[in-house]
Design a protein around this motif. Structure first.
Motif: not given
Ligand code: ARG
Length: 593
Positions: A121, A124-126, A135, A161, A163, A260, A310, A314, A332, A334, A338, A341-342
């Protein structure tokens, strides 16, 4: 110097015979001396003092005499230095095996992965936000890991991935409908979307009802409202177009781009499953999975307004990657912020009975600050990667203009150097470290930079070109090479002293470079095990440094034929390894610069 497994294995076998110690213990004790003059490997004798009831210095001397008498080890020269046994491999005898080793494909294509599939993974930008330097880290680290895993015998898949779902779209839509300028929206959609997004946060501070409006829009989006969906689609499309431009410049590709939103129809099954397993609990109107036993706050699954969040996405994503994409390991890449979160997502998976949760790995990295400051989209403090890349290329072009104005294809080389500099700068530090980004430093041709590595490679190519063209009349470096020689390295090539000490031609600097290359496989293995591209970036820097050192202390072309052959071979191999390393890290390797 990186460890040469050939030496280590032999040293262990030898020390086992003379000390009767266990392999494991010997492995832990063996050291690489700080410089080649002190040997290729060293063994400290302190641990034996107790059982042998003698001073470590005496033990070192005793071991030396036992080794010297051993018929199998005539090619390893040993000396006692205090409490250490220093070991020197005979350079004439061992160099053949080492040169063979580094030319062997198995030295750089490892089999440790056994074909296991790793799903990465990364990036994965938003959506609807500019792609900032933040990113960049996930993209560049992920791309390097992808190639490292493959070089280690894994099958790897890169998944972006994106966002493209979540409450921020409610905000974006609200802001767009209230403040967007249609003309601007046409000409510079990303810039305009960002402007109104920032305005939303400024305004919402004073008018909290805006937040309600945004929540409403997101709820509409989740329930399939056509207007909401159409606006959302629009933001996704313009963002993807600009992201693709960026990926192209960075030379990054993906095996799958699944936002997502792709998991929207896969979430209800996850929620149902959690309910069946009796894992869901109500908390202030929201649904959560408690993680008290793991000492973690509860994992939020459904918000009080009924929308997903979120972590829910995931969970669905991980199950998909395991069950549909058949990932053996889910990695991942990231940011470290985070981490909780993971940990929560993996813990919920475990509670759901998925034993493969153990194969989910968060590979975190530190923040990227620019001139000491943290970036934040909401506050409008963003740096546009596009601009950073442009500036890096311009700076590379300026340096080339100054150093080598007659270089052919200057623009293309500047592009390769500028982009490579940004990539290398991101990879050279332990990924967990915070990095402070300075363009000036990153693009410099000296110091711990990408251009420094590229330079060493170009220098080698220029030597090899001269050999090919039979244009070696003068050993004196060409103008190009002089430009490449930094002040500290500007030593006249000279073998006069080395010739006396090393009849084989394997001077310290040549030997050190050879041993360094022979350690490539163990460094790669370690870098993959630790998911750490910086190990390979630093290895590349060291390769460049050792080559420059070798080159400034040895004549390569104008020397006895036997030496010349081995030095050319060493130079050629160094070039090959530098090329391989740059490719692993995601940089291009100009032939001249
Ligand atoms: N889009 C998220 C962000 O910018 C990161 C995603 C990371 N990957 C995931 N599977 N949660 O914070």
């Amino acid at each position: 110097m990186s460890t040469v497994s050939l030496f280590v294995n032999e040293a262990i076998a030898m020390l086992q015979k003379v000390t009767e110690m266990e392999v494991g213990e010997l492995t832990k004790l063996l050291e690489t001396p700080p410089s080649v003059e002190m040997g290729d490997l060293a063994f400290p004798c302190f641990v034996l003092a107790k059982s042998w009831r003698r001073a470590p210095q005496q033990i070192a001397a005793e071991l030396c005499s036992r080794i010297s008498e051993h018929p199998d080890y005539a090619h390893i020269h040993v000396t006692a230095a205090g409490a250490y046994v220093n070991m020197y491999w005979d350079r004439t005898i061992s160099s053949t095996a080492l040169l063979e080793r580094i030319a062997d494909q198995q030295h750089y294509q490892l089999q440790v992965g056994g074909g296991q599939r790793i799903i990465i993974d990364m990036s994965s930008p938003n959506i609807a936000k500019p792609f900032g330097v933040g990113h960049l880290r996930s993209t560049v680290i992920g791309a390097a890991l992808y190639r490292m895993y493959r070089a280690a015998g894994y099958e790897a898949l890169r998944v972006n991935h994106i966002g493209d779902w979540g409450t921020q779209f409610g905000k974006q839509i609200t802001a767009h409908l209230r403040w967007s300028d249609p003309l601007q929206m046409e000409q510079n959609p990303i810039g305009e979307a960002l402007r109104v997004y920032i305005k939303f946060h400024d305004e919402a501070a004073e008018h909290p009802e805006l937040e309600d409006e945004a929540r409403d829009w997101f709820r509409k989006l989740e329930s399939g409202d056509p207007q909401a969906l159409e606006l959302w689609r629009y933001f996704v499309d313009v963002s993807m177009a600009s992201l693709d431009r960026m990926y192209e410049r960075l030379g990054v590709e993906f095996d799958a781009v699944l936002g997502e939103s792709f998991y929207n129809d896969k979430m209800p099954a996850v929620v149902d499953r959690l309910r069946e397993l009796d894992l869901l609990e109500e908390s202030d109107g929201a649904l959560v999975v408690r993680l008290d036993e793991q000492d973690m706050p509860p994992c939020l699954i459904i918000k009080s307004d009924g929308t997903t969040i979120y972590p829910t996405r995931d969970l669905a994503t991980a199950i998909y990657r395991k069950e549909v994409m058949h990932g053996d390991r889910l990695v991942y890449v990231v940011g470290g912020e985070q981490a909780l979160h993971f940990r929560q997502v993996f813990a919920v998976l475990r509670k759901m009975g998925y034993s493969w949760a153990e194969d989910c790995i968060h590979v975190p990295f530190g923040l990227m600050k620019v001139n000491g400051k943290k970036m934040s989209t909401r506050k409008g403090k963003v740096i546009f990667l596009e601009e950073v890349l442009d500036e890096a290329v311009q700076q590379a072009a300026r340096i080339i203009e100054e150093k080598n104005p007659s270089l052919p294809d200057k623009q293309e080389v500047a592009r390769q150097v500028g982009v490579g500099a940004i990539i290398f700068n991101d990879l050279k530090n332990n990924r967990q470290n915070e990095i402070d980004f300075s363009l000036e430093e990153a693009v410099s041709f000296e110091g711990e930079t990408g251009p420094y590595v590229q330079y060493a490679y170009a220098r080698i190519q220029s030597i090899l070109r001269r050999v090919e063209q039979n244009n070696e009349s003068a050993e004196q470096p060409t103008g190009e090479e002089v430009a490449q020689q930094s002040a500290s390295e500007a030593v006249e090539p000279s073998d006069s002293s080395a010739a006396v000490e090393e009849p084989s031609g394997w001077t310290d600097t040549a030997w050190e470079l050879l041993c360094h290359l022979a350690g490539y496989d163990s460094e790669l293995e370690r870098a993959v095990r630790l998911h750490e591209p910086s190990i390979m970036a630093r290895y590349a820097l060291q390769t460049a440094r050792l080559f420059n050192q070798f080159y400034s202390h040895n004549r390569i072309l104008d020397c006895p034929p036997a030496w010349r052959e081995q030095r050319l071979q060493l130079s050629r191999q160094t070039g090959e390894y530098l090329a391989r390393l740059m490719e692993l890290l995601g940089m291009q390797a100009p032939q001249q610069m």
